[in-house]
Design an enzyme around this catalytic site. Structure first.
Site, short mmCIF file in Angstrom:
data_model
loop_
_atom_site.label_atom_id
_atom_site.label_comp_id
_atom_site.label_asym_id
_atom_site.label_seq_id
_atom_site.Cartn_x
_atom_site.Cartn_y
_atom_site.Cartn_z
N CYS A 18 17.92 -37.87 -18.83
CA CYS A 18 18.15 -38.80 -19.93
C CYS A 18 18.00 -38.11 -21.27
O CYS A 18 17.37 -37.07 -21.38
CB CYS A 18 17.11 -39.92 -19.80
SG CYS A 18 17.38 -41.26 -20.93
N CYS B 120 19.49 -48.13 -19.16
CA CYS B 120 19.78 -46.70 -19.22
C CYS B 120 20.26 -46.28 -17.84
O CYS B 120 19.49 -46.01 -16.94
CB CYS B 120 18.58 -45.88 -19.62
SG CYS B 120 19.00 -44.13 -19.54
N GLU C 155 22.68 -46.31 -22.68
CA GLU C 155 22.91 -44.94 -22.22
C GLU C 155 23.45 -45.01 -20.80
O GLU C 155 22.97 -45.77 -19.97
CB GLU C 155 21.61 -44.14 -22.27
CG GLU C 155 21.83 -42.77 -21.65
CD GLU C 155 21.06 -41.65 -22.30
OE1 GLU C 155 20.71 -41.76 -23.49
OE2 GLU C 155 20.83 -40.65 -21.61
N HIS D 280 10.00 -38.85 -17.99
CA HIS D 280 10.28 -38.14 -16.73
C HIS D 280 9.50 -36.84 -16.65
O HIS D 280 9.03 -36.44 -15.59
CB HIS D 280 11.79 -37.88 -16.60
CG HIS D 280 12.58 -39.13 -16.42
ND1 HIS D 280 12.48 -39.91 -15.29
CD2 HIS D 280 13.43 -39.79 -17.24
CE1 HIS D 280 13.26 -40.98 -15.42
NE2 HIS D 280 13.84 -40.92 -16.60
N CYS E 138 19.56 -42.57 -16.55
CA CYS E 138 18.31 -42.47 -15.80
C CYS E 138 18.43 -43.09 -14.43
O CYS E 138 17.98 -42.56 -13.44
CB CYS E 138 17.20 -43.23 -16.53
SG CYS E 138 16.35 -42.27 -17.74
N ARG F 133 11.30 -48.29 -20.83
CA ARG F 133 12.04 -49.36 -20.13
C ARG F 133 11.33 -49.91 -18.91
O ARG F 133 11.85 -50.80 -18.26
CB ARG F 133 13.44 -48.85 -19.74
CG ARG F 133 14.36 -48.86 -20.92
CD ARG F 133 15.52 -47.90 -20.72
NE ARG F 133 16.06 -47.63 -22.03
CZ ARG F 133 15.46 -46.84 -22.93
NH1 ARG F 133 14.35 -46.21 -22.61
NH2 ARG F 133 15.97 -46.70 -24.13
N CYS G 249 14.45 -41.40 -22.66
CA CYS G 249 13.07 -41.42 -22.16
C CYS G 249 12.74 -40.08 -21.54
O CYS G 249 12.12 -40.00 -20.48
CB CYS G 249 12.89 -42.54 -21.14
SG CYS G 249 13.97 -42.31 -19.73
N SER H 238 15.37 -48.42 -14.97
CA SER H 238 16.69 -49.06 -14.90
C SER H 238 17.21 -49.14 -13.47
O SER H 238 18.13 -49.89 -13.19
CB SER H 238 17.69 -48.37 -15.82
OG SER H 238 17.28 -48.51 -17.18
NI1 NFE Z 1 17.07 -43.09 -19.72
FE1 NFE Z 1 14.25 -44.42 -18.89
C1 NFE Z 1 13.12 -45.32 -19.82
C2 NFE Z 1 13.00 -43.90 -17.64
S1 NFE Z 1 15.39 -45.47 -17.53
S2 NFE Z 1 15.73 -44.34 -20.53
O1 NFE Z 1 12.47 -45.88 -20.56
O2 NFE Z 1 12.19 -43.56 -16.94
O3 NFE Z 1 15.11 -46.92 -17.33
#
Ligand code: NFE
Ligand code: MG
Length: 557
Positions: free
Chosen positions: A62, A536, A14, A69, A539, A469, A65, A492
């Site tokens: 995102c 990702c 992503e 958040h 994110c 992640r 995930c 990420s």
């Molecule tokens: Ni957009 Fe995420 C996850 C977060 S980014 S996927 O898992 O927080 O690394």
């Protein structure tokens, strides 16, 4: 003579990621640069808003995930207020996050990462009866396994190839010598790739049952959750458990055995530590298990230099971000409470190449005690293992005994991919217990799902959790009941980090050093290692340019 290879964009992730490496005469990677090439802008959008909206806004970082958040923002505001949600809310949050994990890991292993390990063209030449035998060698009751089923899968794949409309299988590096699975193994995993398309839908439905919808759920509020009627509705709970059973069966009889097959044929790469990287691991701890929110399914801690005999406690003051090589203004490493987001794009040179030692990414450089840290499944599994966590020890020891790999082989691309599967199993084994805990708590007369709370005039707080992640932190400062500053340091961001002021590479970059490319025109090994982190970038950058200015133009032919 050294040569440069640029992979841009890295697909099946992503967001937008560009990887550049330098290879020597033997085609071995000797240096690497990770660049996030798209700018977004949430930290700025959040300023001046009601803190209670932070969760709904930040989950739009995102499409993957989302919930993580939502939760991190909600936890940050709860921390600022000093409120602890009731037990039912803790359990329901675990059920939503658990469903997100299950979905995420299945999609990643098969649809995002699978074709780095599996050669689809080779699967066409497999003998279906040999595939049946092979599947049975790693699982007593393999998922969807029969000669007729495998013949059917071959027919479907052949029709794909003959139609010339390859879709997800187009532009791959079929036949590359770095594909190590024999034809029957390729067929078994390719068949699960197709099965996983349906199974991931079931996991997504699990998330929506308590989250209201998917991908962006809407049932968290500061102080608790709003899924009251779902928790009190036995058929709702039954629907969740029914789907869990289906997903768990897939994990146990397809995903786990497929990872064992990968470990069998890619064993040497694990032993050689290909793709290990920085070998510093961080886990904030995830899935609170008790009402004090202390015990966690994933323990909290830090491992340095691959030393599993010591797990350090996290000192949150040591978490910093800096922008020496990132397209922002600012100097020095600062704690997220003091963090800023001031864009300063200097781009690439006229040929589209890196400009020497300058800035080269929209991702900032997070550091712990000045060190780059890997976060994510491998970090969580290693921190749990080194902490002596019983459940995680059992899983890792099981993997080691079934594969014959030494523990050190976990420090590798293969190890990272295997760790993700182990945590899918860990979650699948634990969510049912949380459902039962929820039921018995409600039966005992506790129906509370929310604690009343008011936004203070000024306060600050942080929400720390484990997203699929890796370690995720949101830091909020509230002034005049509104958001004065908001900083997110996401998984990420840690893993895709560029160099820092000391010149230390980030985890993706370091993981690529030493990798030997069988054919530099087909950078399969680079993609396999980068994908093992499940990038990702949407994110990681979480920023949108409010002026809609053009940064770069692409022509797709
Ligand atoms: Ni957009 Fe995420 C996850 C977060 S980014 S996927 O898992 O927080 O690394
Ligand atoms: Mg940030």
């Amino acid at each position: 003579m050294a040569r440069r290879i640029i992979v841009d964009p890295i697909t099946r992730i992503e967001g937008h990621l560009r990887i550049e490496v330098e290879i020597d005469d033997q085609n071995r990677v000797v240096d690497a640069w990770s660049s996030a090439t798209l700018w977004r802008g949430f930290e700025l959008i959040l300023k001046g808003r009601d803190p209670r909206d932070a969760g709904l806004i930040t989950q739009r970082f995102c499409g993957v995930c989302t919930y993580s958040h939502y939760e991190a923002a909600t936890l940050a505001v709860e921390d600022a207020i000093g409120v602890v949600p009731p037990k039912n809310a803790r359990l329901i949050r675990n059920l939503i996050q658990g469903a997100q994990y299950l979905h995420d890991k299945i999609v990643h292993f098969y649809h995002l990462h699978g074709l780095d390990w599996v050669d689809i063209v080779s699967a066409l030449s497999a003998r279906p009866d040999e595939a049946v035998d092979l599947a049975r060698s790693v699982c007593e009751t393999p998922y969807n396994c029969s000669v007729t089923h495998y013949e059917e899968v071959q027919k479907r794949l052949t029709a794909f190839v003959q139609s010339g409309r390859l879709g997800p299988f187009a532009h791959a590096y079929w036949g590359n010598p770095s594909y190590k699975l024999p034809p029957p193994a390729n067929l078994v995993i390719a068949s699960h790739y197709l099965d996983a398309l349906s199974v991931q839908r079931v996991a997504a439905q699990m998330m929506a049952l308590f989250g209201g919808k998917n991908p962006h759920p809407q049932t968290l509020v500061v102080g608790g959750v709003t899924s009251v009627m779902d928790a009190l509705n036995t058929s709702r709970l039954g629907e969740y458990l029914y789907r869990l059973r289906e997903v768990k069966k897939f994990i146990e009889t397809a995903y786990l055995p497929d990872v064992l097959l990968a470990a069998r044929y890619y064993k040497d790469e694990g032993i050689a530590g290909i793709g290990a990287g920085v070998k510093n691991y961080l886990s904030y701890g995830g899935f609170p298990l008790d009402d004090q929110w202390h015990g966690k399914l994933f323990p909290r801690g830090v491992i340095l230099g691959g030393n599993l005999s010591q797990v350090y406690e996290i000192d949150e003051k040591k978490i910093t971000e800096e922008v020496t090589h990132s397209w922002y203004e600012g100097q020095g490493a600062v704690h997220p409470y003091d963090g800023e987001t001031r864009p300063n794009y200097t781009g690439f040179d006229e040929q589209g190449n890196l400009k020497g030692s300058e800035k080269y990414s929209w991702v900032k450089a997070p550091r712990y005690d000045g060190k780059p840290m890997e976060v994510g499944p491998l970090a969580r599994i290693l921190v749990g293992y080194a902490s002596g966590d019983k459940k995680i020890r059992e899983l890792v020891d099981g993997l080691i005994s079934k594969t014959g790999l030494p523990t050190e082989a976990l420090f590798s691309t293969l190890g990272r991919t295997a760790a993700r599967c182990l945590e899918a199993k860990l979650i699948a084994d634990n969510v049912e217990g949380w459902v039962l805990e929820l039921v018995s708590n409600i039966k005992a007369g506790d129906q509370r799902t929310w604690t009343r709370c008011d936004i203070p005039k000024s306060a600050q707080g942080r929400g720390m959790t484990e997203a699929p992640r890796g370690s995720l932190g949101h830091w909020i400062r509230i002034e005049n009941k509104a958001i004065a500053n908001y900083q997110a340091v996401v998984p990420s961001t840690w893993n895709a980090s560029p160099r820092d002021e000391k010149g230390q590479r980030g985890p993706y970059e370091e993981a690529l050093i030493g990798i030997l490319l069988a054919n530099p025109d087909q950078p399969l090994e680079i993609i396999r290692t980068i994908h093992s982190f499940d990038p990702c970038l949407a994110c990681a950058v979480h920023i949108i340019d409010p002026r809609k200015s053009t940064i770069r133009e692409f022509k797709i032919q």
